[in-house]
Design a protein around this motif. Structure first.
Motif, mmCIF file in Angstrom:
data_model
loop_
_atom_site.group_PDB
_atom_site.id
_atom_site.type_symbol
_atom_site.label_atom_id
_atom_site.label_comp_id
_atom_site.label_asym_id
_atom_site.label_seq_id
_atom_site.Cartn_x
_atom_site.Cartn_y
_atom_site.Cartn_z
ATOM 1 N N ARG A 176 48.152 25.327 46.619
ATOM 2 C CA ARG A 176 48.704 25.023 45.295
ATOM 3 C C ARG A 176 48.631 23.529 45.003
ATOM 4 O O ARG A 176 48.369 23.115 43.877
ATOM 5 N N ASP A 196 51.182 29.095 40.097
ATOM 6 C CA ASP A 196 51.337 30.554 40.150
ATOM 7 C C ASP A 196 51.315 31.153 38.745
ATOM 8 O O ASP A 196 50.732 32.217 38.517
ATOM 9 N N VAL A 199 47.672 30.957 37.433
ATOM 10 C CA VAL A 199 46.844 31.937 38.135
ATOM 11 C C VAL A 199 47.142 33.334 37.624
ATOM 12 O O VAL A 199 46.231 34.148 37.400
ATOM 13 N N ARG A 203 44.396 35.733 35.931
ATOM 14 C CA ARG A 203 44.131 37.062 36.477
ATOM 15 C C ARG A 203 44.223 38.134 35.392
ATOM 16 O O ARG A 203 43.396 39.048 35.329
ATOM 17 N N ASN A 213 40.758 42.367 42.694
ATOM 18 C CA ASN A 213 41.158 41.276 43.573
ATOM 19 C C ASN A 213 40.199 40.104 43.439
ATOM 20 O O ASN A 213 39.846 39.455 44.420
ATOM 21 N N ILE A 215 40.653 37.175 42.043
ATOM 22 C CA ILE A 215 41.350 35.994 42.548
ATOM 23 C C ILE A 215 42.268 36.464 43.667
ATOM 24 O O ILE A 215 43.195 37.234 43.448
ATOM 25 N N ARG A 216 41.981 36.006 44.863
ATOM 26 C CA ARG A 216 42.671 36.495 46.050
ATOM 27 C C ARG A 216 43.813 35.553 46.417
ATOM 28 O O ARG A 216 43.655 34.335 46.426
ATOM 29 N N THR A 217 44.978 36.124 46.708
ATOM 30 C CA THR A 217 46.104 35.355 47.235
ATOM 31 C C THR A 217 46.038 35.377 48.755
ATOM 32 O O THR A 217 45.989 36.442 49.366
ATOM 33 N N TYR A 223 45.017 30.188 47.014
ATOM 34 C CA TYR A 223 44.218 31.123 46.221
ATOM 35 C C TYR A 223 42.737 30.860 46.427
ATOM 36 O O TYR A 223 42.310 29.748 46.696
#
Length: 228
Positions: A176, A196, A199, A203, A213, A215-217, A223
């Motif tokens: 972040r 967050d 993002v 998304r 998925n 954009i993957r956490t 990310y």
């Protein structure tokens, strides 16, 4: 989003004459005046190219270059070392310490900008491309238009910059703090939780109402934009 070039030199005149030349090449110039400032900048966000004077307050550019090559984040960072004209052996020493290119002082700013771009073309050509593509996502940077498959997506300015940044480094995980620095600069006081929020908004738009998925956490890390 222009490629970020970190210039490490304690001479303010060098920075000033380089700023305009780099801007004309579409490059963003960041500045550090000592070894400690270079390390602090890299801790926040690794630049796209690092240009260092071989003689810096707090240590040598060559020594720092050798140290950075042992850091996983900087092992492939394009590095140009600037060496004094009176010591030609410094050129050989600079390359042996891990530099990708070497220039003898005094520099010609336009040439330095072009050399930085040439390194970028080899290390990460996406940074210079007007069209970015990851999977079925496309960004036309010249027109600032985003498409997924054949559908145009409407993004806010912050979400656009966030997506553009992630698409330049598909698969790479960013914290972040790194994303905050990429959007608002290293000195930004924006709460990291704002990342967050952006993002989440991004998304929602790029998913086209489906659960994917893209954009993957990565728990505890940050990310990443998937590259498949």
């Amino acid at each position: 989003m222009a490629p970020r070039i970190l210039l490490a030199d304690d001479d303010e005149t060098v920075r000033l004459i380089c700023e305009n030349a780099f801007r004309l090449e579409g490059l963003e110039l960041l500045h550090a005046g000592s070894v400690d400032q270079v390390k602090a900048q890299i801790e926040v966000l690794v630049p796209d190219v690092l240009i260092m004077n071989s003689r810096l307050p707090g240590g040598s550019g060559g020594g720092l270059c050798r140290e950075l090559r042992l850091d996983r984040r900087c092992s492939r960072l394009p590095i140009i070392l600037l060496v004094p004209q009176q010591d030609p052996d410094d050129r050989i020493r600079a390359l042996s310490q891990g530099a990708d290119d070497c220039l003898v002082l005094p520099i010609v700013p336009a040439e330095l900008g072009l050399r930085a771009k040439n390194l970028l073309r080899r290390s990460n050509p996406a940074l210079l491309d007007q069209m970015l593509r990851v999977g079925d996502l496309t960004i036309d940077r010249e027109r600032r238009r985003v498409h997924r498959q054949t559908r145009e997506l409407r993004l806010g300015p912050t979400e656009y910059r966030l997506l553009e940044f992630l698409m330049q480094y598909p698969g790479k995980v960013f914290s972040r703090a790194e994303l905050r620095s990429s959007l608002w600069g290293a000195d930004a006081s924006v709460d990291e939780r704002a990342i967050d929020l952006h993002v989440g908004r991004l998304r929602k738009v790029i998913s086209l109402g489906k659960s994917d998925n893209l954009i993957r956490t990565v728990r505890g890390a940050g990310y990443a934009l998937t590259d498949c």
